[in-house]
Design an enzyme around this catalytic site. Structure first.
Site, PDB file in Angstrom:
ATOM      1  N   TYR A  41     -10.001   2.647   1.967  1.00 10.37           N
ATOM      2  CA  TYR A  41      -9.939   2.603   3.469  1.00 10.37           C
ATOM      3  C   TYR A  41     -11.143   1.669   4.014  1.00 10.37           C
ATOM      4  O   TYR A  41     -11.979   1.466   3.160  1.00 10.37           O
ATOM      5  CB  TYR A  41     -10.464   4.079   3.855  1.00 10.37           C
ATOM      6  CG  TYR A  41      -9.457   5.080   4.196  1.00 10.37           C
ATOM      7  CD1 TYR A  41      -8.070   4.692   3.951  1.00 10.37           C
ATOM      8  CD2 TYR A  41      -9.787   6.282   4.692  1.00 10.37           C
ATOM      9  CE1 TYR A  41      -7.001   5.698   4.290  1.00 10.37           C
ATOM     10  CE2 TYR A  41      -8.836   7.124   5.164  1.00 10.37           C
ATOM     11  CZ  TYR A  41      -7.389   6.895   4.925  1.00 10.37           C
ATOM     12  OH  TYR A  41      -6.310   7.736   5.572  1.00 10.37           O
ATOM     13  N   HIS A  86       0.734  -1.197  -0.018  1.00 11.98           N
ATOM     14  CA  HIS A  86       0.007   0.011  -0.009  1.00 11.98           C
ATOM     15  C   HIS A  86       1.013   1.300   0.067  1.00 11.98           C
ATOM     16  O   HIS A  86       0.488   2.261  -0.759  1.00 11.98           O
ATOM     17  CB  HIS A  86      -0.843   0.002   1.249  1.00 11.98           C
ATOM     18  CG  HIS A  86      -1.814   1.147   1.381  1.00 11.98           C
ATOM     19  ND1 HIS A  86      -3.151   1.232   1.258  1.00 11.98           N
ATOM     20  CD2 HIS A  86      -1.244   2.402   2.119  1.00 11.98           C
ATOM     21  CE1 HIS A  86      -3.557   2.462   1.638  1.00 11.98           C
ATOM     22  NE2 HIS A  86      -2.531   3.031   1.943  1.00 11.98           N
ATOM     23  N   GLU A  87       1.743   1.251   0.796  1.00 12.74           N
ATOM     24  CA  GLU A  87       2.564   2.427   0.922  1.00 12.74           C
ATOM     25  C   GLU A  87       3.461   2.501  -0.353  1.00 12.74           C
ATOM     26  O   GLU A  87       3.691   3.763  -0.585  1.00 12.74           O
ATOM     27  CB  GLU A  87       3.809   2.490   2.211  1.00 12.74           C
ATOM     28  CG  GLU A  87       2.923   2.423   3.443  1.00 12.74           C
ATOM     29  CD  GLU A  87       2.009   3.346   3.649  1.00 12.74           C
ATOM     30  OE1 GLU A  87       2.068   4.441   3.071  1.00 12.74           O
ATOM     31  OE2 GLU A  87       0.971   3.288   4.697  1.00 12.74           O
ATOM     32  N   HIS A 118      -5.670   7.531  -2.103  1.00 19.16           N
ATOM     33  CA  HIS A 118      -6.591   6.382  -1.516  1.00 19.16           C
ATOM     34  C   HIS A 118      -7.671   6.272  -2.480  1.00 19.16           C
ATOM     35  O   HIS A 118      -8.396   7.348  -3.324  1.00 19.16           O
ATOM     36  CB  HIS A 118      -6.959   6.680  -0.222  1.00 19.16           C
ATOM     37  CG  HIS A 118      -5.800   6.545   0.833  1.00 19.16           C
ATOM     38  ND1 HIS A 118      -5.625   7.532   1.702  1.00 19.16           N
ATOM     39  CD2 HIS A 118      -5.063   5.716   0.989  1.00 19.16           C
ATOM     40  CE1 HIS A 118      -4.508   7.219   2.514  1.00 19.16           C
ATOM     41  NE2 HIS A 118      -4.112   6.022   2.048  1.00 19.16           N
ATOM     42  N   HIS A 169       1.277   4.525  -2.604  1.00 18.42           N
ATOM     43  CA  HIS A 169       1.613   5.804  -2.715  1.00 18.42           C
ATOM     44  C   HIS A 169       2.795   6.527  -3.292  1.00 18.42           C
ATOM     45  O   HIS A 169       2.698   7.778  -4.141  1.00 18.42           O
ATOM     46  CB  HIS A 169       1.629   6.440  -1.209  1.00 18.42           C
ATOM     47  CG  HIS A 169       0.290   6.286  -0.570  1.00 18.42           C
ATOM     48  ND1 HIS A 169      -0.747   6.901  -0.832  1.00 18.42           N
ATOM     49  CD2 HIS A 169       0.038   5.748   0.814  1.00 18.42           C
ATOM     50  CE1 HIS A 169      -2.047   6.548  -0.060  1.00 18.42           C
ATOM     51  NE2 HIS A 169      -1.341   6.023   0.887  1.00 18.42           N
TER      52      HIS A 169
HETATM   53 ZN   LIG Z   1      -2.527   5.184   2.633  1.00 20.22          ZN
END
Ligand SMILES: [Zn+2]
Length: 416
Positions: free
Chosen positions: A238, A177-178, A187, A181
């Site tokens: 999320y 996930h990171e 998101h 980014h």
């Molecule tokens: Zn995030």
């Protein structure tokens, strides 16, 4: 605090680790400990803390951010932004902040705990996208993985050293996930069209955390979406109760119903969007029919040949110990095969894939077009030049041993 392992997960990790010790005698891996992060809810840079709220000008737009001491870095959830913002282009969203030539340079802090999660997350990205992660030498723009108090990353390429911060509790899935980014993803719920798909219940959001629920347009960024609908299965989505102040949902589907999220890996829609951002070599092998000379203990569920083309670098195929054990994939069409990438089983036994051939045939059981001898230990994600036209790719040991591989990627172009 949402990101720490649950106790049963720690138990499971220890359990599988103890199995791996006996690797030389061929133990089972019940299921990768890496996929045991299904309870993960949300990444945060500073879990259970609220920084000093203030507004900054981000590309000319006033944006609410949090500040945790370093005035140079502003924080939105697990996303970091340089406050001076001098090097970002107008359109970071999903259209800017790209890494040229699909190469992300990186470095890992020495002594960083659990570096396997970083290697596995990178392997997952390389197995599923055209991005390549290369250890930095003298590049000034690179990702620096370091130990942190939460899980966090800058969004998109910043043009300088940019950290991905990982607390001990940040899983492989959160690392994936990171990295998302760092290559430019926001998101999923911050899509500009998100109100067609979700409701944000601001009354249930912790005070001071509302800015986490802005769209990236509201944060002063523009950009185009690379997929047509919001994907609840995205690794960038999320969970329904993120930043809840009362245990009630902060996000629901637009009809008011709930949904589930995951941190196992990139979803197929994630991959579709990333392929548009970073087009490149197509993996021709994914999901194609595959075969092997035998299956260890006849357990095709665990060790079948298809484990090697399932885009999961943790599952692995496995033959019995035999002379010249082989695995092959039938692409189903002729292709100009540029290179083959091989991921070994992660936990042990890499040295079993040391002296082997990569062979190309015109069809299964047909004419051999090329054979390349690899007389070195295959490492995870290592790429071998092939440069041949053919339809079937085979990996074959030259001696008597087990053959097991977590993933094989055949990069090239279909011949039309
Ligand atoms: Zn995030």
């Amino acid at each position: 605090m949402k990101f720490f392992f649950k106790p049963q997960m720690i138990y499971l990790t220890m359990f599988t680790t103890s199995l791996f010790v006996g690797c030389e005698t061929e133990t089972f891996e019940s299921e990768s400990s890496l996929s045991q992060n299904g309870n993960f809810e949300i990444e945060e840079a500073y879990p259970d803390q609220t920084g000093k709220l203030h507004s900054i000008l981000l590309d000319g737009e006033e944006v609410m951010v949090e500040n945790f001491g370093d005035n140079n870095v502003s924080v939105i959830g697990d996303m970091l932004f340089y406050t001076d913002n001098s090097d970002s282009t107008k359109s970071v969203g999903r259209t800017g902040g790209r890494w040229p030539n699909n190469i992300v340079y990186y470095e890992i802090q020495s002594g960083m705990p659990n570096q396997a999660r970083i290697r596995n997350a990178i392997g997952h990205w390389e197995a599923n996208t055209a991005l390549r992660f290369v250890k930095r030498t003298n590049q000034s723009a690179y990702v620096f993985f370091q130990k942190g108090g939460g899980c966090s990353s800058f969004v998109g390429r910043t043009g300088r050293k940019q950290t991905i911060n990982l607390a001990d509790g940040c899983s492989t899935g959160s690392t994936i996930h990171e990295i998302g980014h760092a290559i430019g993803l926001y998101h999923e719920q911050s899509r500009k069209d998100r109100d067609r798909f979700i409701k944000v219940l601001f009354g249930n959001i912790q005070s001071g955390k509302e800015h986490n629920f802005q769209t990236y347009v509201q944060r002063g960024r523009d950009g185009t979406e690379n997929t047509s609908t919001l994907d609840f299965g995205s690794i960038m989505m999320y969970s329904p109760k993120s930043f809840s102040n009362n245990g009630q949902p902060t996000i629901t589907k637009v009809d008011g119903s709930s949904y589930s999220t995951q941190r196992n890996g990139l979803s197929s829609a994630d991959i579709t969007g990333i392929n548009k951002m970073y087009p490149g070599n197509t993996n021709l092998a994914a999901g194609k029919p595959s075969f092997q000379s035998s299956t260890y203990n006849n357990d095709t569920n665990r060790f079948g040949p298809s484990k090697t083309v399932d885009r999961n670098t943790n599952n692995f195929s496995h033959t019995n110990k035999q002379n010249n054990a082989w695995w092959e994939v039938d692409l189903g069409f002729n292709a100009d095969i540029k290179d083959v990438q091989i991921w070994n089983r992660a936990d042990c036994c890499q040295n079993r894939l040391t002296d082997f051939d990569i062979k190309v045939y015109d069809r299964r059981g047909g004419r051999q077009i090329k054979s390349i001898r690899i007389n070195e230990e295959a490492r995870r994600g290592k790429s071998y030049d092939v440069n041949a036209r053919g339809r079937v790719v085979r990996i074959q040991l030259r001696d008597r041993n087990f053959l097991h591989m977590a993933e094989v990627r055949v990069n090239g172009t279909r011949v039309r």
